[in-house]
Design a protein around this motif. Structure first.
Motif, PDB file in Angstrom:
ATOM      1  N   PHE A  33       1.670 -56.761 -12.125  1.00 25.23           N
ATOM      2  CA  PHE A  33       2.913 -57.782 -13.337  1.00 25.23           C
ATOM      3  C   PHE A  33       2.441 -57.238 -14.666  1.00 25.23           C
ATOM      4  N   ALA A  34       1.156 -56.354 -14.654  1.00 23.45           N
ATOM      5  CA  ALA A  34       1.556 -56.031 -16.591  1.00 23.45           C
ATOM      6  C   ALA A  34       2.116 -54.836 -16.487  1.00 23.45           C
ATOM      7  N   LEU A  35       2.476 -53.670 -15.781  1.00 20.28           N
ATOM      8  CA  LEU A  35       3.840 -53.014 -15.554  1.00 20.28           C
ATOM      9  C   LEU A  35       4.723 -53.869 -15.636  1.00 20.28           C
ATOM     10  N   LEU A  36       5.542 -54.526 -14.702  1.00 21.83           N
ATOM     11  CA  LEU A  36       6.401 -55.635 -15.388  1.00 21.83           C
ATOM     12  C   LEU A  36       6.858 -55.876 -16.777  1.00 21.83           C
ATOM     13  N   GLY A  37       5.310 -55.921 -17.558  1.00 17.38           N
ATOM     14  CA  GLY A  37       5.952 -56.465 -18.216  1.00 17.38           C
ATOM     15  C   GLY A  37       5.617 -55.257 -19.320  1.00 17.38           C
ATOM     16  N   ILE A  38       5.088 -54.393 -19.098  1.00 15.59           N
ATOM     17  CA  ILE A  38       4.534 -53.319 -19.843  1.00 15.59           C
ATOM     18  C   ILE A  38       7.164 -52.899 -19.644  1.00 15.59           C
ATOM     19  N   LEU A  39       7.240 -52.772 -18.929  1.00 12.79           N
ATOM     20  CA  LEU A  39       9.158 -52.202 -18.831  1.00 12.79           C
ATOM     21  C   LEU A  39       9.676 -53.572 -19.936  1.00 12.79           C
ATOM     22  N   LEU A  40       9.344 -54.368 -19.408  1.00 13.83           N
ATOM     23  CA  LEU A  40      10.485 -55.842 -20.132  1.00 13.83           C
ATOM     24  C   LEU A  40      10.269 -55.539 -21.558  1.00 13.83           C
ATOM     25  N   MET A  41       8.950 -55.335 -22.555  1.00 13.87           N
ATOM     26  CA  MET A  41       8.494 -55.153 -23.634  1.00 13.87           C
ATOM     27  C   MET A  41       9.395 -53.778 -24.028  1.00 13.87           C
ATOM     28  N   LEU A  81      20.975 -46.859 -26.224  1.00 14.47           N
ATOM     29  CA  LEU A  81      20.095 -48.083 -27.790  1.00 14.47           C
ATOM     30  C   LEU A  81      21.032 -48.151 -28.523  1.00 14.47           C
ATOM     31  N   GLY A  82      20.433 -49.419 -29.156  1.00 20.39           N
ATOM     32  CA  GLY A  82      20.933 -49.824 -30.078  1.00 20.39           C
ATOM     33  C   GLY A  82      22.603 -50.491 -30.042  1.00 20.39           C
ATOM     34  N   THR A  83      22.924 -50.630 -28.338  1.00 20.22           N
ATOM     35  CA  THR A  83      24.397 -51.520 -28.345  1.00 20.22           C
ATOM     36  C   THR A  83      24.010 -52.827 -27.169  1.00 20.22           C
ATOM     37  N   THR A  84      22.960 -52.836 -26.750  1.00 22.78           N
ATOM     38  CA  THR A  84      22.333 -53.888 -25.756  1.00 22.78           C
ATOM     39  C   THR A  84      21.610 -54.721 -26.855  1.00 22.78           C
ATOM     40  N   THR A  85      22.469 -56.189 -26.416  1.00 24.57           N
ATOM     41  CA  THR A  85      21.576 -57.156 -27.271  1.00 24.57           C
ATOM     42  C   THR A  85      19.724 -57.742 -26.228  1.00 24.57           C
ATOM     43  N   ALA A  86      19.340 -58.797 -26.485  1.00 17.06           N
ATOM     44  CA  ALA A  86      17.704 -59.266 -26.307  1.00 17.06           C
ATOM     45  C   ALA A  86      18.147 -59.615 -24.554  1.00 17.06           C
ATOM     46  N   THR A  87      18.708 -60.245 -24.535  1.00 19.37           N
ATOM     47  CA  THR A  87      19.747 -60.548 -23.042  1.00 19.37           C
ATOM     48  C   THR A  87      20.047 -59.409 -22.046  1.00 19.37           C
ATOM     49  N   TYR A  88      20.753 -58.788 -22.029  1.00 15.23           N
ATOM     50  CA  TYR A  88      21.359 -57.643 -21.435  1.00 15.23           C
ATOM     51  C   TYR A  88      19.420 -56.764 -21.629  1.00 15.23           C
ATOM     52  N   SER A  89      19.428 -56.737 -22.460  1.00 16.44           N
ATOM     53  CA  SER A  89      18.079 -55.356 -22.762  1.00 16.44           C
ATOM     54  C   SER A  89      16.839 -55.867 -21.351  1.00 16.44           C
ATOM     55  N   LEU A  90      16.521 -57.607 -21.159  1.00 18.51           N
ATOM     56  CA  LEU A  90      15.558 -57.700 -20.588  1.00 18.51           C
ATOM     57  C   LEU A  90      16.170 -57.062 -18.890  1.00 18.51           C
ATOM     58  N   LEU A  91      17.539 -57.813 -18.804  1.00 18.36           N
ATOM     59  CA  LEU A  91      18.689 -57.873 -17.490  1.00 18.36           C
ATOM     60  C   LEU A  91      18.465 -56.306 -17.256  1.00 18.36           C
ATOM     61  N   ILE A  92      18.299 -55.316 -18.316  1.00 16.63           N
ATOM     62  CA  ILE A  92      18.454 -54.203 -17.832  1.00 16.63           C
ATOM     63  C   ILE A  92      17.213 -53.875 -16.946  1.00 16.63           C
ATOM     64  N   GLY A  93      16.344 -54.211 -18.060  1.00 15.41           N
ATOM     65  CA  GLY A  93      14.832 -54.283 -17.323  1.00 15.41           C
ATOM     66  C   GLY A  93      14.026 -54.848 -16.065  1.00 15.41           C
ATOM     67  N   LEU A  94      15.169 -56.334 -15.525  1.00 13.32           N
ATOM     68  CA  LEU A  94      14.958 -56.479 -14.014  1.00 13.32           C
ATOM     69  C   LEU A  94      16.008 -55.837 -13.285  1.00 13.32           C
ATOM     70  N   ALA A  95      16.746 -55.037 -13.715  1.00  8.98           N
ATOM     71  CA  ALA A  95      17.174 -54.216 -12.155  1.00  8.98           C
ATOM     72  C   ALA A  95      16.308 -53.310 -12.209  1.00  8.98           C
ATOM     73  N   ILE A  96      15.429 -51.915 -13.316  1.00  6.76           N
ATOM     74  CA  ILE A  96      14.745 -51.319 -13.139  1.00  6.76           C
ATOM     75  C   ILE A  96      13.669 -51.855 -12.458  1.00  6.76           C
ATOM     76  N   GLN A 101      12.484 -50.007  -8.910  1.00  8.90           N
ATOM     77  CA  GLN A 101      11.208 -49.487  -8.644  1.00  8.90           C
ATOM     78  C   GLN A 101      10.148 -50.277  -7.377  1.00  8.90           C
ATOM     79  N   TYR A 102      10.480 -51.293  -7.251  1.00  3.93           N
ATOM     80  CA  TYR A 102       9.799 -52.152  -6.800  1.00  3.93           C
ATOM     81  C   TYR A 102      10.222 -52.325  -4.594  1.00  3.93           C
TER      82      TYR A 102
END
Length: 393
Positions: free
Chosen positions: A21-29, A343-358, A362-363
């Protein structure tokens, strides 16, 4: 410590799930922050503005400072498990642990090539505190943790600033190193990343120290070790009652502390005082929220049908070193110029979607890998290097 000899040292699933859970949070942040490149595009679409605000605010509320705090807490817990396992065999693990921290330092240096916000080097240095305090009584360990958690250096700056309004501390060094890293992230190739790894590591290491959060990490190391001694992560009726009390205290204390952060600028004009009080109350409030978040996680894991979902995080948490470093590799490739350069081109929504894809990638790897292996690939190498020359498999 006779108590330590009686403690169960088998792997505790909830700890792996909590670490996952912590690692997921680190990735999303990290994705939300574009892996330390704090430039974001202008948004005009109304739906995207709303989505960005909701997702960014909720992600920060849950994970900002808390994800790394859980990671630090469980680092101390893991040390206790390893140390206690060796003590049961009549061996002293401390010298081997110091060598293990040397190896972790090397992992951190490697990680710095891909990400400017590495935490492993700091963990390897602060790990010395665990070895130094591991034979002290619980009361002494707790006392040291409390002193560290109070953030004494920040209080010194507050008191000095109140006594001398003209007081201006030295300019932080981490900002200078960050300025050196920015052009590399935005314009450099992979070779530039390798050459600039030292600057990135210095930025990260000095930020933790100069902003005072090093004290919080050190305190959490000790609290994690105490949690291991007291078996606080194991489900018992006594622990369940303790978790309930802890979460109630945490949520009651969180809001006043969070409110104090907002009111500090209204009561003090000295920028040094305001900055350091903000850091202090930010640390205290995030810890209060942690006292709510971790017990809720434990209760749900053990006593709620939704706990089956949390248990799915165990493979992710078991491969913490592999996951953490590959987050840097994949995130660096996506956001930095040596890769896709988003970097600098994705909004929060798309950045978090990228995080979930990563995370999904990994999972899937972790779940498949652990079906055939006891450890993750980097964990296996770390284990082998740790016990080099001991004859241990």
């Amino acid at each position: 410590m006779p108590l330590a000899q009686k403690i169960t040292t088998s792997r505790i699933g909830v700890v792996d799930a909590l670490r996952g859970f912590a690692l997921l949070g680190i990735l999303l942040m990290h994705c939300l922050e574009h892996f330390n490149y704090f430039v974001f595009p202008k948004v005009e679409e109304q739906w995207l503005i709303v989505s960005n605000n909701i997702l960014a605010s909720s992600t920060r509320f849950i994970f900002s400072e808390k994800a790394y705090a859980i990671f630090a807490l469980l680092f101390g817990f893991s040390f206790f498990i390893q140390d206690n396992n060796q003590r049961k065999k009549g061996k002293d693990f401390r010298a081997r642990f110091l060598w293990r921290m040397v190896i972790l330092f090397g992992w951190g240096c490697l990680n710095s090539i891909f990400y400017t916000g590495d935490i492993l080097v700091l963990f390897s240095v602060l790990g010395l505190l665990l070895a130094a305090t591991s034979r002290l009584s619980d009361k002494w360990v707790l006392a040291i943790a409390v002193v560290l958690f109070l953030m004494p250096v920040q209080w010194f700056h507050v008191i000095y600033g109140l006594a001398d309004p003209a007081y201006v501390p030295a300019k932080p060094l981490f900002a200078q190193y960050y300025q050196l890293t920015v052009p590399v992230l935005a314009q450099g190739n992979f070779l530039d990343m390798v050459k600039g790894a030292f600057n990135g590591q210095m930025y990260s290491f000095l930020w933790w120290i100069e902003d005072g959060y090093v004290f919080k990490v050190a305190a959490l190391f000790l609290l994690g070790m105490l949690a291991g001694r007291r078996q606080y992560f194991v489900y018992t009726r006594r622990n369940f009652n303790l978790w309930i009390k802890t979460l109630l205290v945490g949520i009651l204390v969180y809001f006043p502390l969070k409110g104090m952060m907002e009111f500090v600028p209204q009561f003090f004009e000295n920028r040094v005082v305001v900055k350091n009080l903000h850091t202090i109350f930010s640390c205290y409030s995030s810890f209060a929220f942690l006292c709510f978040l971790v017990p809720v996680f434990l209760i749900v894991y053990y006593k709620n049908p939704f706990g089956a979902v949390l248990r799915k995080l165990e493979p992710y948490g078991k491969m913490s070193l592999t996951v953490y470093i590959t987050q840097s590799v994949l995130g660096g490739f996506v956001f930095y110029n040596w890769g896709l350069g988003l970097l600098g081109t994705t909004t929060a929504t798309y950045s978090l979607l990228i995080g979930l894809a990563i995370f999904a990638l990994q999972y899937a790897f972790a779940a498949i890998w652990l079906k055939y292996h006891r450890q993750g690939p980097l964990e296996y190498i770390w284990h082998k290097l740790t016990w080099l020359g001991s004859g241990k498999e």
